[in-house]
Enzyme design. Structure first.
Site, PDB file in Angstrom:
ATOM      1  N   GLN A 172      39.936 111.947 107.007  1.00 53.54           N
ATOM      2  CA  GLN A 172      39.991 113.117 107.925  1.00 53.54           C
ATOM      3  C   GLN A 172      40.928 113.041 108.875  1.00 53.54           C
ATOM      4  O   GLN A 172      41.323 111.890 109.401  1.00 53.54           O
ATOM      5  CB  GLN A 172      38.583 113.404 108.775  1.00 53.54           C
ATOM      6  CG  GLN A 172      38.157 112.138 109.403  1.00 53.54           C
ATOM      7  CD  GLN A 172      36.789 112.354 110.304  1.00 53.54           C
ATOM      8  OE1 GLN A 172      36.096 113.574 110.160  1.00 53.54           O
ATOM      9  NE2 GLN A 172      36.357 111.460 110.965  1.00 53.54           N
ATOM     10  N   HIS A 194      40.440 117.348 105.639  1.00 51.65           N
ATOM     11  CA  HIS A 194      39.599 117.693 106.739  1.00 51.65           C
ATOM     12  C   HIS A 194      40.103 118.620 107.643  1.00 51.65           C
ATOM     13  O   HIS A 194      39.729 119.905 107.566  1.00 51.65           O
ATOM     14  CB  HIS A 194      39.028 116.380 107.358  1.00 51.65           C
ATOM     15  CG  HIS A 194      37.977 116.896 108.466  1.00 51.65           C
ATOM     16  ND1 HIS A 194      38.136 117.716 109.790  1.00 51.65           N
ATOM     17  CD2 HIS A 194      36.561 116.525 108.404  1.00 51.65           C
ATOM     18  CE1 HIS A 194      36.818 117.439 110.200  1.00 51.65           C
ATOM     19  NE2 HIS A 194      35.842 117.064 109.506  1.00 51.65           N
ATOM     20  N   ASP A 236      37.270 121.210 106.684  1.00 47.57           N
ATOM     21  CA  ASP A 236      36.126 121.546 107.394  1.00 47.57           C
ATOM     22  C   ASP A 236      36.461 122.660 108.235  1.00 47.57           C
ATOM     23  O   ASP A 236      37.231 122.317 109.303  1.00 47.57           O
ATOM     24  CB  ASP A 236      35.503 120.295 108.326  1.00 47.57           C
ATOM     25  CG  ASP A 236      34.300 120.330 108.735  1.00 47.57           C
ATOM     26  OD1 ASP A 236      33.819 121.435 109.042  1.00 47.57           O
ATOM     27  OD2 ASP A 236      33.438 119.163 109.184  1.00 47.57           O
ATOM     28  N   GLU A 271      34.184 122.917 103.705  1.00 51.49           N
ATOM     29  CA  GLU A 271      32.886 122.636 104.494  1.00 51.49           C
ATOM     30  C   GLU A 271      32.504 123.497 105.803  1.00 51.49           C
ATOM     31  O   GLU A 271      33.495 123.862 106.675  1.00 51.49           O
ATOM     32  CB  GLU A 271      33.165 121.078 105.019  1.00 51.49           C
ATOM     33  CG  GLU A 271      32.143 120.567 105.575  1.00 51.49           C
ATOM     34  CD  GLU A 271      31.956 118.934 105.760  1.00 51.49           C
ATOM     35  OE1 GLU A 271      31.330 118.266 106.560  1.00 51.49           O
ATOM     36  OE2 GLU A 271      33.078 118.277 105.353  1.00 51.49           O
ATOM     37  N   ASP A 305      27.079 121.029 106.163  1.00 55.78           N
ATOM     38  CA  ASP A 305      26.945 120.031 107.033  1.00 55.78           C
ATOM     39  C   ASP A 305      25.992 120.532 107.974  1.00 55.78           C
ATOM     40  O   ASP A 305      24.684 119.983 108.005  1.00 55.78           O
ATOM     41  CB  ASP A 305      28.391 119.827 107.740  1.00 55.78           C
ATOM     42  CG  ASP A 305      28.295 118.752 108.704  1.00 55.78           C
ATOM     43  OD1 ASP A 305      27.243 118.126 109.083  1.00 55.78           O
ATOM     44  OD2 ASP A 305      29.441 118.284 109.319  1.00 55.78           O
ATOM     45  N   GLN A 327      26.893 117.134 102.640  1.00 57.10           N
ATOM     46  CA  GLN A 327      27.485 116.163 103.462  1.00 57.10           C
ATOM     47  C   GLN A 327      26.210 115.149 103.692  1.00 57.10           C
ATOM     48  O   GLN A 327      25.368 115.801 104.750  1.00 57.10           O
ATOM     49  CB  GLN A 327      28.342 116.491 104.574  1.00 57.10           C
ATOM     50  CG  GLN A 327      28.761 115.094 105.081  1.00 57.10           C
ATOM     51  CD  GLN A 327      29.374 114.897 106.541  1.00 57.10           C
ATOM     52  OE1 GLN A 327      29.685 113.929 107.180  1.00 57.10           O
ATOM     53  NE2 GLN A 327      30.004 116.055 106.630  1.00 57.10           N
ATOM     54  N   LYS A 329      25.416 112.954 106.206  1.00 53.68           N
ATOM     55  CA  LYS A 329      25.745 112.388 107.389  1.00 53.68           C
ATOM     56  C   LYS A 329      24.896 111.552 107.960  1.00 53.68           C
ATOM     57  O   LYS A 329      23.832 111.554 108.517  1.00 53.68           O
ATOM     58  CB  LYS A 329      26.184 113.494 108.511  1.00 53.68           C
ATOM     59  CG  LYS A 329      26.690 113.241 109.802  1.00 53.68           C
ATOM     60  CD  LYS A 329      27.388 114.150 110.477  1.00 53.68           C
ATOM     61  CE  LYS A 329      28.628 114.890 109.948  1.00 53.68           C
ATOM     62  NZ  LYS A 329      29.071 116.015 111.059  1.00 53.68           N
TER      63      LYS A 329
END
Length: 424
Positions: A172, A194, A236, A271, A305, A327, A329
């Protein structure tokens, strides 16, 4: 039986900052590195706060000390997540509740130890930061007692074959997008960049600024990448497609497909195209977006996410096919055992598993994440912690390389022993 003689705590720092996502979405302005204005999310004292960690060390019966790190994610308190990490609160709960449980635990069995030590307190889950850090330490304790790697502990506990293949790494960029994209390309990262498309300024009117950035990244991979280098492009957008284009699944899917058309021949991951405000709404609307994209034949894939945090959430999204990739996380999932379970749930339902996390993590939590991702053979894992790119690629890439070399050596030694035994 594996016992713990004592427990020690060490306050520390995460590798980036906690950011108030609500304030940033509302237009908070950068003033150098900090943001101007008042925070909007409970627990934040400023819009951007230094991330903190709490290390927990388990003193084993042979006096070896194994560690795990507790922390929360960059956008704490957003998208259904736990509130921002408060060191004093976490330390007090660890001392009063968790340490007595640890001192009574048998840590030779990883899953059983997690279940016992991390059980509910006063009818509620412990803070996920505690689950995350304590489970890392328990995983390392089990590996030490078994004289194996944490990966082999996970494989044994979940009846998985010991892996021999690397997991693709995703980096990212943070806000230094252009320079960091160049770093990623020169280091031939598998998946990038990202982009941190977390404001209207970065997304642009009708998404045009974002689309230009996507085209630039694809072009840049050809300009400075080695011949044959062809990464997956993963962006993202922090819900900005929905915020700017509208919260209609068909419009969102159409926009994503048009972005994919801008970069033909590249696999595109988007994302968090939109945040529908709750887990149930997110599942329902993302399933529509996925179905529309699949029907169109595009190379674009949706990654969930926000609103998909815990293992229970991941079950819902995977079973509903409400994402092409989830994702996972890790600090939001809690215990690292639940990350392993989440990867397996995704695989069982034909959904991609991305073992992620946050820039606010530490080198220690990151190394634990690598072992879980490789053991379960996730589809991709995040280069973390921090926003510097080089450090995350180094920590994740080197830990994976060392791990695979150890496992290869173990296989060769087992083969030699088996051959010798057969000829004896």
């Amino acid at each position: 039986m594996g016992t713990i003689k004592d427990v020690i705590l060490a306050p520390g720092n995460g590798s980036f900052f906690y950011d108030d996502q609500a304030a940033i979405r509302a237009g908070a302005v950068h003033a150098g590195f900090p943001y101007l204005g008042s925070p909007l999310t409970s627990g934040f004292t400023t819009i951007r706060m230094p991330s903190r960690s709490l290390s927990i060390g388990l003193v084993l019966s042979d006096d070896l000390i194994v560690w795990g790190d507790m922390m929360s994610v960059q956008y704490s308190g957003a998208g259904g997540r736990d509130p921002v990490f408060r060191l004093d609160t976490i330390e007090a709960l660890t001392r009063s509740v968790v340490i007595p449980r640890l001192l009574a635990a048998d840590v030779s069995n990883f899953l059983d130890a997690c279940d016992r030590v991390l059980s509910y307190h006063e009818g509620k889950r412990l803070p996920l930061a505690i689950e995350y850090g304590v489970s890392q330490a328990l995983l390392r304790a089990a590996a030490h007692l078994a004289r194996t790697t944490p990966t082999e502990v996970i494989c044994s506990e979940f009846s998985l074959p010991v892996p021999d293949r690397p997991v693709p790494i995703y980096a990212q960029s943070g806000d230094s997008r252009e320079n960091n994209v160049d770093k990623m390309i020169l280091k031939a990262v598998d998946i990038l960049p990202h982009g941190l498309i977390n404001s209207r300024e970065k997304f642009g009117v009708s998404g045009e600024t974002f689309r230009e950035f996507v085209k630039w990244v694809a072009k840049r991979t050809q300009e400075i990448g080695e011949p044959g280098y062809h990464p997956i492009l993963h962006f993202d957008v922090y819900g900005w497609i929905g915020l700017e284009i509208g919260m209609d699944a068909a419009k969102i899917a159409d926009f994503i497909a048009r972005v994919a058309d801008d970069v033909p021949g590249y696999r595109l991951h988007i994302e968090c195209p939109a945040d529908f405000g709750s887990t149930d709404a997110q599942v329902h609307e993302y399933a529509k977006i996925v179905a529309l994209l699949d029907a169109s034949g595009t190379e674009a894939r949706v990654v969930v996410d926000e609103q998909c945090n815990t293992l229970a959430d991941i079950h819902l999204f995977a079973k509903a096919k409400a994402a092409h990739l989830v994702q996972i996380k890790m600090p939001d999932v809690g215990a690292v055992a639940d990350t392993a379970r989440a990867v397996l749930v995704c695989k069982e339902n034909g959904v991609g598993a991305y073992v992620g996390g946050s820039c606010t993590e530490t080198d220690l939590s990151t190394r634990a994440a690598v072992h879980v991702a490789v053991a379960t053979q996730a589809d991709m894992m995040l280069a973390k912690p921090g926003m510097g790119v080089d450090e995350g690629i180094s920590i994740v890439g080197n830990e994976q390389s060392r791990l695979l070399s150890v496992l290869k050596y173990r296989r060769s030694q087992n083969s030699i022993r088996n051959t010798s035994a057969a000829s004896a």
